[in-house]
Scaffold this active site. Structure first.
Site, PDB file in Angstrom:
ATOM      1  CD  GLU A  87      -3.117   0.819   0.341  1.00 40.13           C
ATOM      2  OE1 GLU A  87      -2.543   1.658  -0.384  1.00 40.13           O
ATOM      3  OE2 GLU A  87      -4.343   0.858   0.563  1.00 40.13           O
ATOM      4  CG  ASP A  88      -1.151   4.694  -1.323  1.00 35.56           C
ATOM      5  OD1 ASP A  88      -1.775   4.001  -0.502  1.00 35.56           O
ATOM      6  OD2 ASP A  88      -1.727   5.466  -2.118  1.00 35.56           O
TER       7      ASP A  88
ATOM      8  CG  ASP B 197      -5.644   8.633   6.762  1.00 33.36           C
ATOM      9  OD1 ASP B 197      -4.987   9.198   7.638  1.00 33.36           O
ATOM     10  OD2 ASP B 197      -6.657   9.130   6.246  1.00 33.36           O
TER      11      ASP B 197
ATOM     12  CG  PHE C 274      -3.940  15.123   2.111  1.00 30.10           C
ATOM     13  CD1 PHE C 274      -4.787  14.067   2.417  1.00 30.10           C
ATOM     14  CD2 PHE C 274      -3.651  15.379   0.777  1.00 30.10           C
ATOM     15  CE1 PHE C 274      -5.341  13.283   1.410  1.00 30.10           C
ATOM     16  CE2 PHE C 274      -4.205  14.595  -0.235  1.00 30.10           C
ATOM     17  CZ  PHE C 274      -5.058  13.549   0.093  1.00 30.10           C
TER      18      PHE C 274
ATOM     19  NE  ARG D  26      -3.150   8.828  -8.940  1.00 28.08           N
ATOM     20  CZ  ARG D  26      -3.803   8.344  -7.883  1.00 28.08           C
ATOM     21  NH1 ARG D  26      -3.132   7.802  -6.883  1.00 28.08           N
ATOM     22  NH2 ARG D  26      -5.110   8.390  -7.818  1.00 28.08           N
TER      23      ARG D  26
END
Ligand code: IMP
Ligand code: MG
Length: 175
Positions: A97-98, A101, A150, A163
């Site tokens: 996963e990136d 959260d 963020f 991205r």
């Protein structure tokens, strides 16, 4: 104020950390083949770099999930938009996963994948925001723990932008 991106983690720092993770994974899975699962789209940059730093046999598959919610937080109701091509039966699965959260997306996703009978399943994330966790997800490999900001770059987007940045940054100048 115009929208700008402040660098949080430099490109060479990200590369160095991915190399370390690759070495650790190669050691932990020695004698096996690791089946990497990329959660699109954010995870793709990280997974490609990580795969290149793993020195044992690797196979890869991709899936895309959407979790209903507004732009910056997930609801946890996960819909599979594109499923994996291959079965997980008997495979040593590593979900890549990136970012984690709230943990809602992964909590549901891991539950779905576990039902497909992999031999083992672990989770690797480039970034972790532990302060934001709502759902308890066990993360086996973490690139960086970051504060509650963020972030974009290295696969992560803000409204589909940024991205392609080769570093991790924080968007500034947005409401
Ligand atoms: P979770 O379900 O709240 O853990 O959210 C996971 C997903 O939300 C990630 O896979 C990202 O797509 C997105 N996300 C969470 N935080 C960020 C961020 O700081 N930048 C960009 N996307 C994020
Ligand atoms: Mg994601």
């Amino acid at each position: 104020m115009a929208e700008t991106v402040r660098v949080l983690i430099e490109e060479d720092e990200v590369a160095k950390r991915i190399e370390e993770l690759g070495k650790k994974i190669s050691k932990d899975y020695a004698g096996k083949q690791v089946h990497l699962i990329c959660v699109l789209k954010g995870g793709v940059f990280f997974m490609c770099e990580l795969a290149k730093r793993i020195s044992i046999p690797v196979s890869m598959d991709f899936m895309s999930v959407s979790s209903y919610g507004d732009g910056t937080s997930s609801s946890g109701v996960v819909k599979i938009a594109k499923d994996l091509d291959e079965t997980l039966e008997g495979k040593d699965v590593l979900v890549v996963e990136d970012i984690i959260d709230s943990g809602r997306t992964l909590y549901y996703l891991l539950d779905i994948l576990a039902k497909r009978h992999p031999s083992s399943m672990r989770l690797c994330t480039l970034l972790d925001k532990p302060e934001r966790r709502v759902r308890d997800v066990k993360v086996d490999y973490v690139g960086f723990e970051i504060p509650d900001e963020f972030v974009v770059g290295y696969g992560l987007d803000y409204a589909q932008k940024y991205r392609n940045l080769p570093y991790i940054g924080v968007v500034e100048g947005v409401e």
